[in-house]
Design a protein around this motif. Structure first.
Motif, PDB file in Angstrom:
ATOM      1  N   GLN A  27       0.549  -0.833   0.096  1.00  0.00           N
ATOM      2  CA  GLN A  27       0.330  -0.451   0.697  1.00  0.00           C
ATOM      3  C   GLN A  27       0.592   1.198   0.216  1.00  0.00           C
ATOM      4  O   GLN A  27       1.727   1.240   0.656  1.00  0.00           O
ATOM      5  CB  GLN A  27      -0.712  -0.066   1.057  1.00  0.00           C
ATOM      6  N   GLY A  28       0.835   2.250  -0.696  1.00  0.00           N
ATOM      7  CA  GLY A  28       0.923   3.269  -0.907  1.00  0.00           C
ATOM      8  C   GLY A  28       2.571   3.243  -1.866  1.00  0.00           C
ATOM      9  O   GLY A  28       3.806   4.551  -0.733  1.00  0.00           O
ATOM     10  N   VAL A  29       3.012   2.594  -3.007  1.00  0.00           N
ATOM     11  CA  VAL A  29       4.022   2.329  -3.021  1.00  0.00           C
ATOM     12  C   VAL A  29       3.724   2.130  -4.258  1.00  0.00           C
ATOM     13  O   VAL A  29       2.919   1.542  -5.156  1.00  0.00           O
ATOM     14  CB  VAL A  29       5.114   0.528  -2.307  1.00  0.00           C
ATOM     15  N   ASP A  30       4.602   2.835  -4.997  1.00  0.00           N
ATOM     16  CA  ASP A  30       5.079   2.862  -6.792  1.00  0.00           C
ATOM     17  C   ASP A  30       5.883   0.963  -7.137  1.00  0.00           C
ATOM     18  O   ASP A  30       7.000   1.222  -6.302  1.00  0.00           O
ATOM     19  CB  ASP A  30       5.402   4.026  -7.743  1.00  0.00           C
ATOM     20  N   THR A  31       5.560   0.429  -7.661  1.00  0.00           N
ATOM     21  CA  THR A  31       5.519  -0.623  -7.631  1.00  0.00           C
ATOM     22  C   THR A  31       6.660  -0.992  -8.964  1.00  0.00           C
ATOM     23  O   THR A  31       5.795  -0.835  -9.521  1.00  0.00           O
ATOM     24  CB  THR A  31       5.074  -1.758  -7.074  1.00  0.00           C
ATOM     25  N   HIS A  32       8.016  -0.930  -9.232  1.00  0.00           N
ATOM     26  CA  HIS A  32       8.005  -0.896 -11.192  1.00  0.00           C
ATOM     27  C   HIS A  32       8.568  -2.368 -10.972  1.00  0.00           C
ATOM     28  O   HIS A  32       9.227  -3.473 -10.505  1.00  0.00           O
ATOM     29  CB  HIS A  32       9.590  -0.029 -10.996  1.00  0.00           C
ATOM     30  N   PHE A  33       7.525  -3.212 -12.399  1.00  0.00           N
ATOM     31  CA  PHE A  33       8.035  -3.426 -13.110  1.00  0.00           C
ATOM     32  C   PHE A  33       8.876  -4.725 -13.830  1.00  0.00           C
ATOM     33  O   PHE A  33       8.810  -3.571 -14.707  1.00  0.00           O
ATOM     34  CB  PHE A  33       6.229  -4.945 -13.521  1.00  0.00           C
ATOM     35  N   THR A  34       9.414  -5.505 -14.018  1.00  0.00           N
ATOM     36  CA  THR A  34      10.825  -5.327 -14.907  1.00  0.00           C
ATOM     37  C   THR A  34      11.286  -7.221 -15.014  1.00  0.00           C
ATOM     38  O   THR A  34      10.665  -8.289 -14.280  1.00  0.00           O
ATOM     39  CB  THR A  34      12.781  -5.283 -14.576  1.00  0.00           C
ATOM     40  N   ALA A  35      11.511  -7.600 -16.629  1.00  0.00           N
ATOM     41  CA  ALA A  35      11.202  -8.986 -16.254  1.00  0.00           C
ATOM     42  C   ALA A  35      13.243  -9.373 -17.423  1.00  0.00           C
ATOM     43  O   ALA A  35      13.888  -7.987 -17.377  1.00  0.00           O
ATOM     44  CB  ALA A  35      10.459  -9.635 -17.243  1.00  0.00           C
ATOM     45  N   ASP A  36      13.769 -10.472 -16.608  1.00  0.00           N
ATOM     46  CA  ASP A  36      14.757 -11.075 -17.267  1.00  0.00           C
ATOM     47  C   ASP A  36      15.017 -12.719 -17.581  1.00  0.00           C
ATOM     48  O   ASP A  36      13.717 -12.957 -17.140  1.00  0.00           O
ATOM     49  CB  ASP A  36      15.691 -10.579 -15.893  1.00  0.00           C
ATOM     50  N   ASN A  37      15.897 -12.887 -17.767  1.00  0.00           N
ATOM     51  CA  ASN A  37      16.067 -13.571 -18.436  1.00  0.00           C
ATOM     52  C   ASN A  37      14.565 -14.723 -19.191  1.00  0.00           C
ATOM     53  O   ASN A  37      14.157 -15.920 -18.938  1.00  0.00           O
ATOM     54  CB  ASN A  37      16.353 -15.273 -17.316  1.00  0.00           C
ATOM     55  N   ILE A  38      14.312 -13.957 -20.136  1.00  0.00           N
ATOM     56  CA  ILE A  38      13.620 -14.455 -21.304  1.00  0.00           C
ATOM     57  C   ILE A  38      13.609 -15.012 -22.321  1.00  0.00           C
ATOM     58  O   ILE A  38      14.657 -15.055 -22.453  1.00  0.00           O
ATOM     59  CB  ILE A  38      12.873 -12.538 -21.810  1.00  0.00           C
ATOM     60  N   ASN A  39      12.715 -16.053 -22.174  1.00  0.00           N
ATOM     61  CA  ASN A  39      13.253 -17.178 -22.975  1.00  0.00           C
ATOM     62  C   ASN A  39      12.181 -16.872 -24.547  1.00  0.00           C
ATOM     63  O   ASN A  39      10.747 -16.841 -24.260  1.00  0.00           O
ATOM     64  CB  ASN A  39      12.675 -18.696 -22.103  1.00  0.00           C
ATOM     65  N   ALA A  40      12.334 -17.383 -25.248  1.00  0.00           N
ATOM     66  CA  ALA A  40      11.492 -17.437 -26.534  1.00  0.00           C
ATOM     67  C   ALA A  40      10.532 -18.174 -26.974  1.00  0.00           C
ATOM     68  O   ALA A  40      10.712 -19.507 -26.454  1.00  0.00           O
ATOM     69  CB  ALA A  40      12.488 -17.688 -28.613  1.00  0.00           C
ATOM     70  N   GLY A  41       9.273 -17.929 -27.131  1.00  0.00           N
ATOM     71  CA  GLY A  41       8.392 -19.126 -26.819  1.00  0.00           C
ATOM     72  C   GLY A  41       7.220 -18.916 -25.852  1.00  0.00           C
ATOM     73  O   GLY A  41       6.637 -19.996 -25.104  1.00  0.00           O
ATOM     74  N   GLN A  42       7.726 -18.209 -24.773  1.00  0.00           N
ATOM     75  CA  GLN A  42       7.659 -18.460 -22.977  1.00  0.00           C
ATOM     76  C   GLN A  42       6.073 -17.572 -22.818  1.00  0.00           C
ATOM     77  O   GLN A  42       5.938 -16.882 -23.106  1.00  0.00           O
ATOM     78  CB  GLN A  42       8.162 -18.080 -22.446  1.00  0.00           C
ATOM     79  N   THR A  43       5.116 -18.330 -21.853  1.00  0.00           N
ATOM     80  CA  THR A  43       3.781 -17.221 -21.455  1.00  0.00           C
ATOM     81  C   THR A  43       4.220 -17.376 -20.284  1.00  0.00           C
ATOM     82  O   THR A  43       4.996 -18.586 -19.346  1.00  0.00           O
ATOM     83  CB  THR A  43       3.010 -18.287 -21.921  1.00  0.00           C
ATOM     84  N   VAL A  44       3.743 -16.261 -19.705  1.00  0.00           N
ATOM     85  CA  VAL A  44       4.009 -16.332 -18.487  1.00  0.00           C
ATOM     86  C   VAL A  44       2.629 -15.422 -17.547  1.00  0.00           C
ATOM     87  O   VAL A  44       2.218 -14.646 -17.835  1.00  0.00           O
ATOM     88  CB  VAL A  44       5.143 -14.842 -17.962  1.00  0.00           C
TER      89      VAL A  44
END
Length: 101
Positions: A27-44
């Motif tokens: 609550q009350g915080v701006d959360t930053h989303f990032t992604a790493d180690n992305i694989n081709a053809g992946q669904t998350v």
């Protein structure tokens, strides 16, 4: 299902650890989303537990959202589901389902 720990206001989706993730936005915080180690053809899938007065931002260097709109969390102590697909190792492309209760 991997639980994401928020560190320094950043929720990192490490795609090498699985395809299903959960995170609770503080609550009350701006959360930053990032992604790493992305694989081709992946669904998350990411289950986001929301609180009131939460905001979020997306790392455009690793995540692309529909129409470049980013992601605005539901403000009702509910659940949002973000679904991502990858076609190479550069980006996750995401869409959002909001306000599951």
């Amino acid at each position: 299902v991997e639980a994401i720990t928020i560190s320094s206001q950043t929720a990192s989706i490490d795609c090498s650890t699985g395809n299903f993730f959960t995170v609770t936005l503080p609550q009350g915080v701006d959360t930053h989303f990032t992604a790493d180690n992305i694989n081709a053809g992946q669904t998350v899938s990411l289950k986001v537990l929301t609180n009131t007065n939460t905001t979020a931002s997306i790392d455009v260097n690793s995540i692309r959202m529909l129409a470049g709109a980013g992601y605005t969390p539901t403000q009702a102590n509910s659940i949002d589901i973000l679904t991502f697909s990858s076609f190479d190792t550069s980006f996750l492309y995401g869409v959002t389902g909001k306000f599951f209760s």
